[in-house]
Write an enzyme that holds these catalytic residues in place. Structure first.
Site, PDB file in Angstrom:
ATOM      1  N   PRO A   2       0.827  -1.210   0.000  1.00 20.38           N
ATOM      2  CG  PRO A   2      -0.808  -1.582   1.598  1.00 20.38           C
ATOM      3  CD  PRO A   2       0.507  -2.106   1.116  1.00 20.38           C
ATOM      4  CG  HIS A  92      -3.470 -15.313   6.363  1.00 21.52           C
ATOM      5  ND1 HIS A  92      -2.359 -16.121   6.449  1.00 21.52           N
ATOM      6  CD2 HIS A  92      -4.190 -15.769   5.304  1.00 21.52           C
ATOM      7  CE1 HIS A  92      -2.385 -17.021   5.479  1.00 21.52           C
ATOM      8  NE2 HIS A  92      -3.495 -16.826   4.776  1.00 21.52           N
ATOM      9  NE  ARG A 110       5.080 -12.771   1.150  1.00 19.68           N
ATOM     10  CZ  ARG A 110       5.687 -12.184   0.115  1.00 19.68           C
ATOM     11  NH1 ARG A 110       4.972 -11.611  -0.839  1.00 19.68           N
ATOM     12  NH2 ARG A 110       6.996 -12.185   0.031  1.00 19.68           N
ATOM     13  NE  ARG A 258      10.596  -2.084  -5.193  1.00 25.12           N
ATOM     14  CZ  ARG A 258       9.800  -1.537  -4.296  1.00 25.12           C
ATOM     15  NH1 ARG A 258       8.617  -1.082  -4.653  1.00 25.12           N
ATOM     16  NH2 ARG A 258      10.183  -1.429  -3.044  1.00 25.12           N
TER      17      ARG A 258
END
Length: 269
Positions: A2, A92, A110, A258
């Site tokens: 995000p 999670h 994650r 990236r």
């Protein structure tokens, strides 16, 4: 991960529930989620203190409890939301905090997301750069600071100690709007393009916040409503598609480690 608009959206979505409330308990399922404090620290320093404010600083959601702050970093897959119950079937959930009859829940597939505890904002402020939506982000500031650095522009915009809150999506979009190649050296970019870049950064961030952010993969907020800014993207994820401005084919290369999207005709070095 995000970026600023997504973090701003999540901040606003939980703030309306938390102001004036106090946490009565914290249940931790993944211990590493607490970066620099323990459940005992929570009991001694956070429990029963009223939430004074909830705000964003860079990509951190800061829960202000007056004498201490509890910043949250979502990292890659963190989801922070308020619910009337805790769904124990979800695998999670890293932790949750109870206040009144509601819960502030942190889900993280994650497990990279973190909660921190500090006495004040000094630690974060010392390592974070200017807020791009603040009144301090002026033409004079960006001209002076861009020209004083000799770095690839994409890499520089990733540097959170320079301008905070930007990530891959909005950097690519802002560079496309300003017609700047992502490999351009900051000190060599014409002043008019640097000024255009400032306006582009403000525009893409502001527009995305209005639409609740960009959902590319895991980001959700407020009971899984998702951001709609992905519908407005001009270049990110558009490799192989004609540029909407000049009809050249959008390329994707690896820049600043990236995947980077740009138009080879509009964005020349």
């Amino acid at each position: 991960m995000p970026e600023l608009p997504e973090v701003e959206t999540v901040t606003k979505s939980i703030k309306r529930h938390l102001i004036g409330e106090s946490f009565s308990s914290m249940t931790v399922h993944w211990k590493k989620t607490l970066h620099n404090f323990t459940p005992n620290d929570f009991n001694n320093k956070v429990k029963s203190r009223k939430v004074k404010d909830v705000y964003r600083r860079a990509k951190y959601i800061v829960i202000d409890l007056d004498e201490v702050i509890m910043p949250v970093h979502l990292r890659m897959t963190g989801k922070l939301y308020v619910s009337n119950l805790v769904d124990t079937t979800k695998r999670h959930i890293s932790l949750y905090l109870q206040f009144n009859d509601k819960y502030l829940i942190f889900e993280d597939t994650r497990k990279f997301g973190r909660f921190y505890l500090y006495q004040n904002m000094n630690f974060l402020n010392n390592k974070l750069g200017i807020e791009p939506l603040s009144s301090n982000f002026t033409e004079n500031w960006i001209l002076r600071n861009m020209k004083s650095k000799n770095r690839q522009i994409k890499q520089l915009l990733f540097d959170q100690s320079f301008i905070c809150g930007l990530g891959n999506i909005y950097i690519d979009e802002a560079l496309w709007i300003a017609k700047i190649h992502p490999l351009s050296i900051s000190s060599a970019i014409p002043s008019r393009k640097i000024i255009a870049l400032r306006k582009a950064i403000i525009k893409v961030l502001g527009d995305s916040i209005k639409l609740g952010g960009t959902t590319i993969r895991d980001y959700t907020y407020d009971f899984s409503y998702v951001g709609n800014y992905a519908l407005n993207l001009n270049v990110f994820g558009k490799q192989g598609v004609a540029c909407s401005r000049c009809n050249s084919i959008i390329l994707k290369d690896k820049i600043a480690q990236r995947g980077t999207h740009y138009c080879p005709e509009c964005q020349k070095i």
